[in-house]
Design a protein around this motif. Structure first.
Motif, PDB file in Angstrom:
ATOM      1  N   ASN A  46      46.458  31.459 -84.610  1.00 40.09           N
ATOM      2  CA  ASN A  46      46.487  30.000 -84.465  1.00 40.09           C
ATOM      3  C   ASN A  46      46.048  29.656 -83.046  1.00 40.09           C
ATOM      4  OD1 ASN A  46      46.914  27.302 -84.874  1.00 40.09           O
ATOM      5  ND2 ASN A  46      49.144  27.439 -85.009  1.00 40.09           N
ATOM      6  N   PHE A  47      44.790  29.214 -82.918  1.00 36.18           N
ATOM      7  CA  PHE A  47      44.197  29.000 -81.605  1.00 36.18           C
ATOM      8  C   PHE A  47      44.397  27.561 -81.131  1.00 36.18           C
ATOM      9  CE2 PHE A  47      41.606  32.074 -83.959  1.00 36.18           C
ATOM     10  CZ  PHE A  47      41.625  33.160 -83.103  1.00 36.18           C
ATOM     11  N   PRO A  48      44.537  27.348 -79.822  1.00 34.89           N
ATOM     12  CA  PRO A  48      44.517  25.976 -79.306  1.00 34.89           C
ATOM     13  C   PRO A  48      43.109  25.405 -79.416  1.00 34.89           C
ATOM     14  CG  PRO A  48      44.570  27.528 -77.484  1.00 34.89           C
ATOM     15  CD  PRO A  48      44.712  28.341 -78.744  1.00 34.89           C
ATOM     16  N   ALA A  49      43.012  24.086 -79.580  1.00 33.35           N
ATOM     17  CA  ALA A  49      41.699  23.457 -79.725  1.00 33.35           C
ATOM     18  C   ALA A  49      40.934  23.434 -78.415  1.00 33.35           C
ATOM     19  CB  ALA A  49      41.850  22.040 -80.267  1.00 33.35           C
ATOM     20  N   GLU A  50      41.653  23.327 -77.308  1.00 35.35           N
ATOM     21  CA  GLU A  50      40.998  23.267 -76.009  1.00 35.35           C
ATOM     22  C   GLU A  50      40.596  24.668 -75.565  1.00 35.35           C
ATOM     23  OE1 GLU A  50      40.328  20.437 -74.635  1.00 35.35           O
ATOM     24  OE2 GLU A  50      41.457  19.231 -76.068  1.00 35.35           O
ATOM     25  N   ILE A  51      39.367  24.816 -75.106  1.00 36.00           N
ATOM     26  CA  ILE A  51      38.900  26.130 -74.647  1.00 36.00           C
ATOM     27  C   ILE A  51      39.716  26.592 -73.445  1.00 36.00           C
ATOM     28  CG2 ILE A  51      36.947  27.398 -73.651  1.00 36.00           C
ATOM     29  CD1 ILE A  51      35.104  25.618 -75.305  1.00 36.00           C
ATOM     30  N   ARG A  52      39.955  25.697 -72.510  1.00 40.05           N
ATOM     31  CA  ARG A  52      40.741  26.029 -71.327  1.00 40.05           C
ATOM     32  C   ARG A  52      41.791  24.948 -71.092  1.00 40.05           C
ATOM     33  NH1 ARG A  52      41.341  31.125 -69.856  1.00 40.05           N
ATOM     34  NH2 ARG A  52      39.355  32.214 -69.758  1.00 40.05           N
ATOM     35  N   ALA A  53      42.768  24.848 -71.971  1.00 41.51           N
ATOM     36  CA  ALA A  53      43.859  23.900 -71.767  1.00 41.51           C
ATOM     37  C   ALA A  53      44.662  24.338 -70.542  1.00 41.51           C
ATOM     38  CB  ALA A  53      44.752  23.863 -72.996  1.00 41.51           C
ATOM     39  N   PRO A  54      45.250  23.392 -69.811  1.00 41.23           N
ATOM     40  CA  PRO A  54      46.033  23.759 -68.622  1.00 41.23           C
ATOM     41  C   PRO A  54      47.127  24.769 -68.961  1.00 41.23           C
ATOM     42  CG  PRO A  54      45.690  21.391 -68.709  1.00 41.23           C
ATOM     43  CD  PRO A  54      45.182  21.942 -70.006  1.00 41.23           C
ATOM     44  N   GLN A  55      47.268  25.788 -68.133  1.00 39.36           N
ATOM     45  CA  GLN A  55      48.272  26.833 -68.369  1.00 39.36           C
ATOM     46  C   GLN A  55      49.667  26.230 -68.416  1.00 39.36           C
ATOM     47  OE1 GLN A  55      47.814  29.941 -65.427  1.00 39.36           O
ATOM     48  NE2 GLN A  55      46.636  31.163 -66.854  1.00 39.36           N
ATOM     49  N   GLY A  56      50.455  26.727 -69.342  1.00 40.80           N
ATOM     50  CA  GLY A  56      51.844  26.305 -69.429  1.00 40.80           C
ATOM     51  C   GLY A  56      52.078  25.050 -70.242  1.00 40.80           C
ATOM     52  N   THR A  57      51.024  24.408 -70.734  1.00 39.63           N
ATOM     53  CA  THR A  57      51.184  23.158 -71.475  1.00 39.63           C
ATOM     54  C   THR A  57      51.328  23.424 -72.979  1.00 39.63           C
ATOM     55  OG1 THR A  57      48.799  22.864 -71.748  1.00 39.63           O
ATOM     56  CG2 THR A  57      49.812  21.896 -69.778  1.00 39.63           C
ATOM     57  N   LEU A  58      51.872  22.438 -73.676  1.00 37.39           N
ATOM     58  CA  LEU A  58      52.034  22.558 -75.122  1.00 37.39           C
ATOM     59  C   LEU A  58      50.678  22.655 -75.819  1.00 37.39           C
ATOM     60  CD1 LEU A  58      54.844  19.880 -75.562  1.00 37.39           C
ATOM     61  CD2 LEU A  58      55.125  22.352 -75.624  1.00 37.39           C
ATOM     62  N   ALA A  59      49.674  21.934 -75.292  1.00 41.91           N
ATOM     63  CA  ALA A  59      48.337  21.952 -75.891  1.00 41.91           C
ATOM     64  C   ALA A  59      47.656  23.303 -75.759  1.00 41.91           C
ATOM     65  CB  ALA A  59      47.463  20.874 -75.250  1.00 41.91           C
ATOM     66  N   GLY A  60      48.095  24.107 -74.796  1.00 43.71           N
ATOM     67  CA  GLY A  60      47.430  25.381 -74.540  1.00 43.71           C
ATOM     68  C   GLY A  60      48.057  26.575 -75.221  1.00 43.71           C
ATOM     69  N   VAL A  61      49.068  26.354 -76.078  1.00 47.72           N
ATOM     70  CA  VAL A  61      49.775  27.477 -76.703  1.00 47.72           C
ATOM     71  C   VAL A  61      48.900  28.137 -77.767  1.00 47.72           C
ATOM     72  CG1 VAL A  61      51.744  28.160 -78.128  1.00 47.72           C
ATOM     73  CG2 VAL A  61      52.063  26.535 -76.251  1.00 47.72           C
ATOM     74  N   SER A  62      48.746  29.432 -77.640  1.00 48.13           N
ATOM     75  CA  SER A  62      48.031  30.259 -78.604  1.00 48.13           C
ATOM     76  C   SER A  62      49.058  31.059 -79.396  1.00 48.13           C
ATOM     77  CB  SER A  62      47.081  31.205 -77.868  1.00 48.13           C
ATOM     78  OG  SER A  62      46.410  32.070 -78.764  1.00 48.13           O
ATOM     79  N   GLY A  63      48.857  31.170 -80.720  1.00 48.18           N
ATOM     80  CA  GLY A  63      49.820  31.887 -81.553  1.00 48.18           C
ATOM     81  C   GLY A  63      49.165  32.918 -82.443  1.00 48.18           C
ATOM     82  N   PHE A  64      49.929  33.929 -82.798  1.00 48.11           N
ATOM     83  CA  PHE A  64      49.448  34.954 -83.730  1.00 48.11           C
ATOM     84  C   PHE A  64      50.643  35.388 -84.571  1.00 48.11           C
ATOM     85  CE2 PHE A  64      48.208  38.958 -85.473  1.00 48.11           C
ATOM     86  CZ  PHE A  64      46.822  38.990 -85.507  1.00 48.11           C
ATOM     87  N   GLN A  65      50.584  35.076 -85.877  1.00 50.26           N
ATOM     88  CA  GLN A  65      51.678  35.447 -86.777  1.00 50.26           C
ATOM     89  C   GLN A  65      51.261  36.640 -87.622  1.00 50.26           C
ATOM     90  OE1 GLN A  65      54.111  32.290 -88.314  1.00 50.26           O
ATOM     91  NE2 GLN A  65      54.175  33.208 -90.357  1.00 50.26           N
ATOM     92  N   LEU A  66      52.116  37.641 -87.650  1.00 46.19           N
ATOM     93  CA  LEU A  66      51.855  38.882 -88.380  1.00 46.19           C
ATOM     94  C   LEU A  66      52.991  39.146 -89.355  1.00 46.19           C
ATOM     95  CD1 LEU A  66      50.699  41.755 -88.948  1.00 46.19           C
ATOM     96  CD2 LEU A  66      51.907  42.506 -86.890  1.00 46.19           C
ATOM     97  N   HIS A  67      52.641  39.383 -90.601  1.00 45.82           N
ATOM     98  CA  HIS A  67      53.591  39.784 -91.638  1.00 45.82           C
ATOM     99  C   HIS A  67      53.212  41.199 -92.058  1.00 45.82           C
ATOM    100  CE1 HIS A  67      55.635  38.486 -95.705  1.00 45.82           C
ATOM    101  NE2 HIS A  67      56.356  39.371 -95.024  1.00 45.82           N
TER     102      HIS A  67
END
Length: 616
Positions: A46-67
């Motif tokens: 689950n990638f953030p939409a912004e290429i370089r969102a400010p570090q530490g912000t909610l918009a910049g959160v990158s996720g990876f879910q593994l089952h």
């Protein structure tokens, strides 16, 4: 200190942090290791939409879910048992995904005052200290500090050391789930073969994270997830866009045609171009055009020249290609158009998934311009579905839409490689010059399928007129005759409908042949629907599931199957598109279930709606 072990059938881990924290790499490495161990897997990056969102912000959160598990899996999981967060924003964004009693592994360095403020926590509030996480098991570790200590004598700069911290977390999780480090060590050696100091540093941090599990005084449980029973064969972890690229190569080889791929970069389709460009040894030609119109026009030109022409984009790019798709339909040339769907309209949600382009594929061109549509249902199914889309395009001389979406394009699962000998031959029918010199070549003369022959330019005797203006039947000459125009519109529609005679009949995926409730899906809703239906069947409910690959034309028996059920439920990640087509075609009062949040359905969402309908 001694740690206890617990056997688990399956586990869902959600990694969260800044894009610069290496979240996708950490998740993909754990995925590959689990796959090599023999677990079944399903992932959701689950990638953030912004290429370089400010570090530490909610918009910049990158996720990876593994089952991953020792049982057959179809989804990345509804909720996670383990949440790994590198900062406060990742916790705030993902905490709702964690099951009560679940494990939080938190990098305390990401919870300083600056990070808490960026994550929009009120002044003085730190979730690691205010008791709000009491219903979870929290393991705190200062990953940044531990990584710096580990590499104090490495001679590396601060930034390079900081980039290694994801390896510490990965090592700790390998310890937690009794996984070998070897696969990741091999990866690091290949990845940094020109920088041996980075190989040594990352391996050192990886091992330090693993050893931390044994040396920490924090009570920690270790878990064992056994291999899944799988059909014997050679498997690899397959990402959807990679599977699409390999399916295109296989189709080119089985048809004896050269593959030309003309595209313009767009999320989330670009990885198909990247993958194909690695396989030029198969005679693949890839072309990055200056815009979407040039991309599809180049592919049409390649098809005219006797190649398998392919273009790809997402919804916004498909809109720009519309007139050229109509041209390919008018020319009756084989062309594959790939749409890796994303949230819209306009630029919309570039990195989020949606199924909102079905009506665009069906009707989104001027005039009467029917095009076959084939949709993949999972990452590995992209291979089979795109191969089949190519077969239809070549054997029926028509542009074909192949629909994928961001969820399955970026997700992964184990894929059992097919043998080339097991794949069907795709038969292109090329025109031959008239045997007698006085005979005139008729470029739009058709066979029983209403398919014309493929005339390769430069072949003596096959000279003919080509263009987007209406054609006279058989001769292909320009015609403005009203009766001819209506005839050509009808024949173009009929030749697409006749494809239904050359595709498989619709099968019941799960459940009985008739009953109270039929759940109808298409595309990436497959895993969630299948899991929900299996659970309901196990609980004694009268439910069934079909998943439609061929969306235009439909399989010949689809209407008959639909008529055998009291209620038809159609879950879609859009505002109701397949349901419109089903109602129009079969006059069935189907029930919709729609989700338009840029996220895939959970099993529980579909199961809940099924239970509501069964109670009526």
């Amino acid at each position: 200190m001694s740690k206890s072990h617990e056997i688990k059938k399956n586990v869902v881990i959600l990694f969260g942090g800044d894009s610069g924290d290496g979240i996708q790499l950490t998740g993909s490495q754990f995925t590959n290791t689990a796959a090599l161990f023999g677990n079944d897997i399903s992932t959701f990056p689950n990638f953030p939409a912004e290429i370089r969102a400010p570090q530490g912000t909610l918009a910049g959160v990158s996720g990876f879910q593994l089952h991953f598990g020792s049982v057959e899996l179809y989804t990345p999981g509804d909720a996670c048992e383990v949440l790994v967060v590198m900062n406060a924003a990742a916790l705030k964004t993902n905490i709702k995904q964690l099951k009560p009693g679940g494990i939080i592994i938190a990098n305390t360095d990401g919870f300083d005052n600056k990070n808490l403020k960026l994550a929009k926590y009120p002044d003085g509030v730190n979730p690691l200290k205010d008791g709000s996480l009491e219903k979870f098991k929290v393991t705190e570790m200062d990953v940044s500090k531990l990584t710096k200590t580990c590499l104090a004598d490495s001679g590396l700069g601060t930034k390079e050391i900081d980039r290694s911290k994801n390896m510490f977390v990965l090592g700790f999780l390998y310890w937690m789930y009794n996984r070998s480090l070897e696969s990741t060590i091999d990866f690091l050696k290949e990845q940094f073969k020109k920088r041996p100091e980075l190989i040594d540093a990352n391996i050192k941090v990886l091992k330090a994270g693993y050893n931390f599990g044994d040396t920490t005084e924090t009570p920690m449980m270790r878990y064992q997830v056994e291999p899944a029973p799988m059909e014997k064969g050679v498997y690899r972890n397959m990402i959807g866009n990679q599977a699409t690229a390999l399916g295109l190569i296989a189709a080119a080889k089985k048809s004896g045609l050269d593959l030309f791929y003309g595209s313009y970069p767009i999320t989330p389709a670009s990885d198909i171009l990247h993958e194909l460009s690695k396989h030029k040894n198969f005679g693949i030609k890839t072309f990055q055009a200056e815009d979407e119109i040039a991309a599809i026009s180049s592919a049409i030109g390649a098809s005219f020249g006797g190649n398998l022409g392919v273009t790809a984009s997402s919804g916004p790019g498909i809109a720009l290609k519309g007139e050229a798709i109509g041209l390919a339909l008018m020319l009756e040339l084989p062309l594959l158009i790939i749409n890796v769907q994303r949230g819209g309209p306009s630029t919309g949600l570039p990195t989020k998934t949606e199924q909102a382009d079905l009506l665009q594929a069906m009707y989104g061109r001027n005039g009467e311009s029917p095009v076959p549509i084939v949709a993949a249902s999972s990452p590995s199914d992209c291979f089979d579905a795109v191969f089949e889309a190519c077969r239809i395009a070549i054997e029926h001389m028509t542009p074909v839409f192949f629909l994928s979406d961001g969820f399955i394009a970026n997700g992964s699962e184990p894929w059992k490689f097919p043998q080339s000998a097991d794949l069907p031959v795709i038969k292109a029918k090329f025109a031959k010059a008239p045997e007698k010199a006085q005979e005139k070549y008729l470029p739009y003369k058709r066979d029983e399928r209403l398919v014309r022959d493929w005339a390769i330019p430069g072949t003596k005797g096959l000279e003919h007129r080509l263009g987007g203006l209406e054609k006279e039947n058989e001769t292909g000459n320009i015609s403005y005759d009203p009766d001819n125009h209506e005839f050509m519109v009808k024949i173009r529609a009929e030749r697409i409908e006749r494809i239904s005679h050359y595709i498989p009949l619709q099968q019941i995926d799960n459940g009985k042949e008739k009953g109270k409730l039929l759940v109808v899906g298409w595309g990436s809703t497959y895993g969630s629907i299948k899991t929900a239906v299996k659970e309901c069947i196990a609980e004694g409910m009268e439910v069934s599931h079909i998943h439609i690959r061929y969306l235009h034309p439909f399989p010949k028996n689809l209407g008959e199957i639909l008529s055998r059920f009291d209620t038809v439920l159609i879950p879609e990640m859009n505002n109701g598109q397949l349901i419109k087509i089903i109602r129009d075609r079969f006059l069935i009062d189907a029930v919709g279930l729609n989700k338009i949040k840029g996220m895939p359905f959970t099993t529980s969402e579909i199961k809940s709606r099924m239970l509501e309908l069964l109670k009526k």
